[in-house]
Design a protein around this motif. Structure first.
Motif, short mmCIF file in Angstrom:
data_model
loop_
_atom_site.label_atom_id
_atom_site.label_comp_id
_atom_site.label_asym_id
_atom_site.label_seq_id
_atom_site.Cartn_x
_atom_site.Cartn_y
_atom_site.Cartn_z
N ARG A 50 36.56 46.41 22.76
CA ARG A 50 36.94 46.43 24.04
C ARG A 50 36.69 44.32 23.23
N ASP A 54 37.09 40.90 28.09
CA ASP A 54 37.27 41.69 29.53
C ASP A 54 36.53 41.87 30.01
N THR A 109 32.37 35.21 38.59
CA THR A 109 32.61 35.99 39.84
C THR A 109 32.44 36.73 39.24
N PRO A 134 32.80 50.53 31.90
CA PRO A 134 33.75 50.62 31.37
C PRO A 134 34.49 51.54 31.06
N ILE A 175 40.91 47.43 42.56
CA ILE A 175 39.80 46.25 42.11
C ILE A 175 40.16 44.69 43.43
N ARG A 187 44.08 44.56 40.46
CA ARG A 187 44.32 45.15 39.93
C ARG A 187 44.43 47.06 40.78
N SER A 209 45.30 40.50 37.81
CA SER A 209 44.50 39.37 36.91
C SER A 209 44.56 39.06 35.35
N SER A 211 42.67 38.92 33.73
CA SER A 211 41.99 39.29 32.09
C SER A 211 42.90 40.92 31.50
#
Ligand code: AMP
Ligand code: MG
Length: 319
Positions: A50, A54, A109, A134, A175, A187, A209, A211
């Motif tokens: 990943r 992210d 955040t 994740p 999200i 999301r 978002s 990301s």
């Protein structure tokens, strides 16, 4: 050697040692590590391949002690937490310095979730730190909804998979960013926008978002890749262009004439979007490249969980 089972003590022991363990949640399986241990978190990025831009979601049993990890929760958190947590909703909140920058990809955040899966909750309750986790798949691939899906990809690199059976929701969490002036859904996921609006009693906007919608071209394209070309849209027009014998299909409640039975995945014959959502990732994984040239995926009703289903299918269709 990889082991699979429901031994919470064993999972907790490995996590305490700074190792990565696969865990069940009601959304999808996660690759979990001590969120306060940068070295442990780095292994998660490495295993998944990943990219470090992210950010990861941290998981907690409850909001007790949340102030260690977030600076404030703002005016909308309490109502959402009481209505939907534990469950498939993640809150983006201003982070405390205890949360490593690696977890948040440098953002000020942090994303926080309270999972509902009983085994996951017991594990979190037994740990003195949150878990950064994740989905337990290689970056860009379909998320795992069963322990065996995780084993298939990480056989050689994990010591333990906590097996909690099939994921009940089967889609990642919704999200919501509560760090700005107004709440913003970043999301779409296992909790619908309608449910969120009903509790907050106001309009809530959805913006991807940055990301999950990065500026670099092509990043998005790899998401939820089933490894076979996929077309998403109105089935009648998609069917015009193909040899039905060489197609797989993903449809909401109806079968499709001309496509061989064993190549069809009807996600909910009774027309229930929740049931369809829980079956989606399993269906995406179930096709064999030698049997078909293309997967045709129906456009689901754009309401409730149908919006999140369409989001995943749209991303699976980009090649
Ligand atoms: P997952 O791949 O399910 O672990 O979800 C992680 C996703 O959560 C990221 O790809 C981002 O879209 C989102 N996310 C996590 N942390 C943040 C954050 N601090 N700000 C905005 N989005 C975040
Ligand atoms: Mg994922």
């Amino acid at each position: 050697m990889l082991k699979m089972g429901n031994d919470i003590k064993r999972a907790a022991g490995l996590l305490q040692e700074g190792k990565v363990v696969a865990i069940p949640t009601e959304t999808v399986y996660g690759l979990a590590a001590n969120a306060l241990d940068t070295k442990a978190v780095a292994q998660v990025f490495e295993l998944k391949k990943r990219p470090a831009f992210d950010p990861l979601i941290i998981h907690l049993a409850s909001a007790d002690g949340l102030e260690q990890y977030v600076k404030n929760t703002g005016p909308n958190f309490k109502a959402l937490y009481e209505a939907f947590s534990p469950g498939p909703i993640t809150y983006v909140l201003p982070k405390q310095s205890l949360i490593p920058d690696l977890v948040t990809a440098g953002h000020p955040t942090v994303a926080v979730r309270f999972p509902a899966h009983p085994l996951c909750r017991q594990l979190l309750e037994s740990l003195p730190f949150p878990l950064a986790a994740p989905s337990a798949n290689l970056f860009g691939k379909v998320s795992p909804t069963e322990a065996q899906h995780v084993a298939d990809q990480f056989e050689d690199s994990l010591e333990y998979i906590l097996n909690g059976g099939p994921a009940a929701v089967g889609l990642e969490s919704t999200i919501i960013d509560l760090s700005g002036e107004s709440p913003l859904v970043l999301r779409l996921g296992g909790l619908s926008m309608e449910d969120i609006r009903a509790v907050l009693g106001k309009e809530v906007k959805y913006t991807k978002s940055s990301s999950s919608n990065p500026k670099a071209p092509g990043m998005l394209s790899a998401h939820y890749s089933p490894g076979i070309p996929l077309s998403h849209g109105n089935l009648d027009s998609l069917l015009d262009k193909v040899d039905r014998q060489r197609c797989g299909s993903i449809s909401f409640c109806k079968r499709i004439a001309g496509i061989p039975e064993n190549q069809q995945r009807v996600l909910s014959p009774k027309g229930d979007l929740k049931e369809a959502a829980s079956k989606l990732f399993g269906a995406l994984r179930s096709f064999k490249a030698e049997d078909i040239d293309v997967i045709l995926a129906e456009e689901f009703p754009n309401e409730g969980l149908g919006r999140a289903i369409n989001d995943r299918l749209k991303r699976a269709s980009v090649s």
